[in-house]
Write a protein that holds these residues in place. Structure first.
Motif: not given
Length: 434
Positions: A235-242, A246-255
């Motif tokens: 589901f990842g679309r939005t980058p989390l940190i430069k 590969k890390k995304t906000w979708e992965g961060f919140i879902g995790g």
């Protein structure tokens, strides 16, 4: 005056040499990293040859993750002593990976004694920390054996002497034209010791408080890593940190949500077993280590009222759960929100030295340090959390120490305690006479 002028000339020449070395360091930093090597087992390469690189990496990571989880279950079954040895092995491997990066970057300087001193300092720090742990948790065993009693009594002096020896060896190893670099690597070694050895020492302390304080936090970090990857992959679309593209906000919140639920379920299952909740203690009668006790209130089912807002949704007025499950929410929240910053820190470190992974120990995952970068932050938090909200004075340890005192000291403590209890009204003169 002539002597002063000669010293100034020497300092100027050494400064120029340091500048030259510094320029060489910069050129070393800018060197292109070696081409990545495919360390995937040949069996997996053949089995996954028809897949795209994205899905091939997904399957490799998934299969190796399941293998590591299976190994984790095995060492848990083998008990706390084996777990402690595994933690020490992981610590040594992580130290090796970080020190090797420094050596590979600056290997052309051939620094005298660099690797020898690095491992010597690791030995000294481990001797200090593990000696403190043995004295603290296995006081009876230490007092019973004469050699251990002597080592325990002078432990800190011996540790300081060992470190001082290494310090003098470092000073004697200093050579012209490499002063700045040698002090840089001296700092590199000590920061590595601070990050790796100190944290692994805290992991051991958490383990001796009860295996549940070791397993639940580590499992929460593992769960968060897996679920963040899964949510990000699909589901990842939005980058989390430069630092980690590969890390995304979708992965961060879902995790985060997945880890909190996992922490509650795992805590519920483990809180019912004494082998997980009891602290590791040395039994002087059986001459062995035991994890059997009467579970504290933290690991006994209690009934809690559900807030009215939630009652209207779930339809329940009360819920039975272990108090530890409430603490597990704090642990899983930290593992999900703050723990990943250990990984971001490691990513920044690898980018600074233009490397993809700390090592290639585990195919698809990198080195051991790549898998445990978040665990070290977690270990510190758990240790601080236990000290702040959980741990109280241990009566058995106080009694053990009391019995090692001289008779006159024991009598003094007895009279002081008796007077205190009588002043509080807990012990009366009539009770004393009886």
């Amino acid at each position: 005056m002539v002597k002063k002028g000669v010293e100034n000339q020497e300092l100027e020449s050494e400064a120029k040499a340091d500048e030259t070395a510094s320029d060489s360091e910069s050129r070393a930093d800018l060197c292109a990293p070696p081409a990545p090597v495919d360390d995937t087992p040949e069996v997996l390469n053949r089995a996954l040859s028809n897949l795209s690189s994205r899905w091939k990496n997904w399957w490799v990571r998934g299969i190796l993750t399941l293998a590591m989880i299976a190994f984790f279950f095995i060492i848990i079954y083998l008990g706390p002593m084996v777990l402690m040895m595994i933690v020490m092995c992981v610590q040594i491997k992580c130290f090796h990976e970080i020190i090797t990066i420094g050596y590979n970057v600056y290997h052309s300087y051939d620094l005298p004694w660099f690797r020898t001193l690095s491992w010597y300092f690791l030995l000294c720090v481990n001797y200090f920390f593990y000696g403190e742990t043995v004295t603290d948790y296995f006081f009876t065993l230490v007092q019973r054996e004469e050699p251990l009693r002597i080592l325990s009594k002078y432990h800190r002096f011996i540790s300081f002497t060992l470190y001082l020896t290494g310090f003098c060896m470092f000073v004697l190893s200093l050579v012209k034209k490499h002063y700045r670099l040698q002090f840089y690597m001296f700092g590199w070694t000590h920061v590595t010791l601070l990050i790796v050895v100190t944290q692994s020492h805290l992991v051991i302390h958490n383990l001796f408080e009860g295996m549940i304080w070791f397993i639940v936090p580590i499992s929460c970090v593992i769960c968060n890593d897996i679920m963040a990857y899964m949510f990000g992959f699909f589901f990842g679309r939005t980058p989390l940190i430069k630092l980690s593209p590969k890390k995304t906000w979708e992965g961060f919140i879902g995790g985060f949500f997945a880890t909190v639920v996992f922490g509650l379920l795992l805590s519920y299952v483990m809180s019912g077993y004494r082998c997980f909740v009891c602290p590791v203690e040395y039994n002087n009668d059986t001459n062995s280590f035991t994890v059997d006790c009467e579970p504290s209130d933290l690991f006994r089912l209690q009934e809690y009222n559900i807030p009215g807002v939630i009652q209207s949704v779930v339809g329940w007025k009360t819920v039975r759960m272990y108090p530890f499950q409430i603490h597990s929410i704090a642990l899983s929240t930290f593992a999900s929100l703050i723990g990943p910053f250990g990984g971001f820190f490691a990513s920044g470190f690898k980018r600074a030295f233009k490397i993809k992974d700390f090592a290639n120990t585990i195919p698809g995952h990198g080195g051991i340090m790549d898998r445990f970068d978040c665990q070290y932050l977690m270990a510190t938090f758990v240790n601080v959390y236990i000290a702040s909200f959980i741990r109280g004075p241990n009566p058995s340890k106080l009694i053990q120490q009391f019995l090692t005192l001289r008779p006159d000291q024991q009598l003094h403590i007895f009279n002081t305690l008796k007077s205190h209890l009588m002043d509080k009204g807990i012990l009366t003169a009539a009770t004393e006479d009886e």
